[in-house]
Design an enzyme around this catalytic site. Sequence first.
Site, PDB file in Angstrom:
ATOM      1  N   GLY A 101     -57.819  57.197  -2.411  1.00  0.00           N
ATOM      2  CA  GLY A 101     -58.069  58.323  -1.520  1.00  0.00           C
ATOM      3  C   GLY A 101     -58.952  59.413  -2.068  1.00  0.00           C
ATOM      4  O   GLY A 101     -59.115  60.456  -1.434  1.00  0.00           O
ATOM      5  N   THR A 102     -59.545  59.193  -3.228  1.00  0.00           N
ATOM      6  CA  THR A 102     -60.388  60.255  -3.797  1.00  0.00           C
ATOM      7  C   THR A 102     -61.581  60.581  -2.901  1.00  0.00           C
ATOM      8  O   THR A 102     -61.942  61.744  -2.723  1.00  0.00           O
ATOM      9  CB  THR A 102     -60.900  59.861  -5.199  1.00  0.00           C
ATOM     10  OG1 THR A 102     -61.460  58.540  -5.136  1.00  0.00           O
ATOM     11  CG2 THR A 102     -59.778  59.876  -6.218  1.00  0.00           C
ATOM     12  N   LYS A 123     -71.801  60.589  -5.462  1.00  0.00           N
ATOM     13  CA  LYS A 123     -70.607  60.564  -6.306  1.00  0.00           C
ATOM     14  C   LYS A 123     -70.775  59.564  -7.444  1.00  0.00           C
ATOM     15  O   LYS A 123     -71.133  58.415  -7.227  1.00  0.00           O
ATOM     16  CB  LYS A 123     -69.384  60.217  -5.455  1.00  0.00           C
ATOM     17  CG  LYS A 123     -69.118  61.242  -4.358  1.00  0.00           C
ATOM     18  CD  LYS A 123     -67.896  60.919  -3.536  1.00  0.00           C
ATOM     19  CE  LYS A 123     -68.024  59.627  -2.771  1.00  0.00           C
ATOM     20  NZ  LYS A 123     -66.929  59.440  -1.784  1.00  0.00           N
ATOM     21  N   CYS A 158     -61.944  60.082   0.453  1.00  0.00           N
ATOM     22  CA  CYS A 158     -61.482  60.760   1.667  1.00  0.00           C
ATOM     23  C   CYS A 158     -61.155  62.217   1.368  1.00  0.00           C
ATOM     24  O   CYS A 158     -61.517  63.129   2.121  1.00  0.00           O
ATOM     25  CB  CYS A 158     -60.230  60.069   2.219  1.00  0.00           C
ATOM     26  SG  CYS A 158     -60.423  58.328   2.619  1.00  0.00           S
TER      27      CYS A 158
END
Length: 268
Positions: free
Chosen positions: A211-212, A177, A214
């Site tokens: 939370g991106t 990422k 997760c």
Amino acid sequence: MNEAKGRVLIIAGSDSGGGAGIQADIKTVTMLGGYAATAITAITVQNTLGVTGVHPIPLEIVEAQARAVLDDIGADAIKTGMLGDIAMVETVARILDSARATPAVVDPVMVAKGGSNLLAPSAIDAVRALLIPRARLLTPNAPEAEALTGLSVQTTDDLRRAGEALLKLGAAAVLMKGGHVEGQSVVDVLMTGDGETTFEGERIHTRHTHGTGCTLASACAAGLAQGLALPDAVARAWAYVHEAMRQAPGLGAGHGPLDHGWPLRGVR
């Protein structure tokens, strides 16, 4: 082979603020048409401003939760998130071994958006040795990749180098990422032994990114659980998270949550 039913067993911590962890995982899998079941590893006290408390769940209870789900409901994919310490990593590795035919999406959660440690530094070696070789898909961000490989990750080429190192550690596939890599666009790289697929989009300049990681990992797990090929599962997950960030509701004074429910707007 049994027909994929979209069942995802999520082994992760709870976020009282609802933006990350188990809460984000359940929302994501549900919104993408899957069925979410859980084994909660810890209860955290947190909101958009940060984590102020962590209460680990006893190891035997975590394993019992997972066993109860696997023995009755079953799972078409397993997603792991916040684990906390070496003993929990060892417990989760044992759970994964009990369901070897089920693809595992391993999100090596280490630090919360607000900066709090969610994985003891002493447990990084355990993640490297026990979870990476069991991962159908590993989803590290740049700081996590640095911790796992010892390599500096500052550019997209660095992502690729770290991804190669993680594949050599035994992961079947790695989604590197690029959100922490500077640039006008965000580039994520899906790497397997057969090659790579790049996902690139505009960088959304927002503080609402809680939370991106997760969410992306759970969206990938939902796709695999529904029988999608890995590149298709990641592509759908990537698009879902991008739009959830774009439509973030603006809640909280810190790192706010995404809008996990954005696909319902057309229904409403």
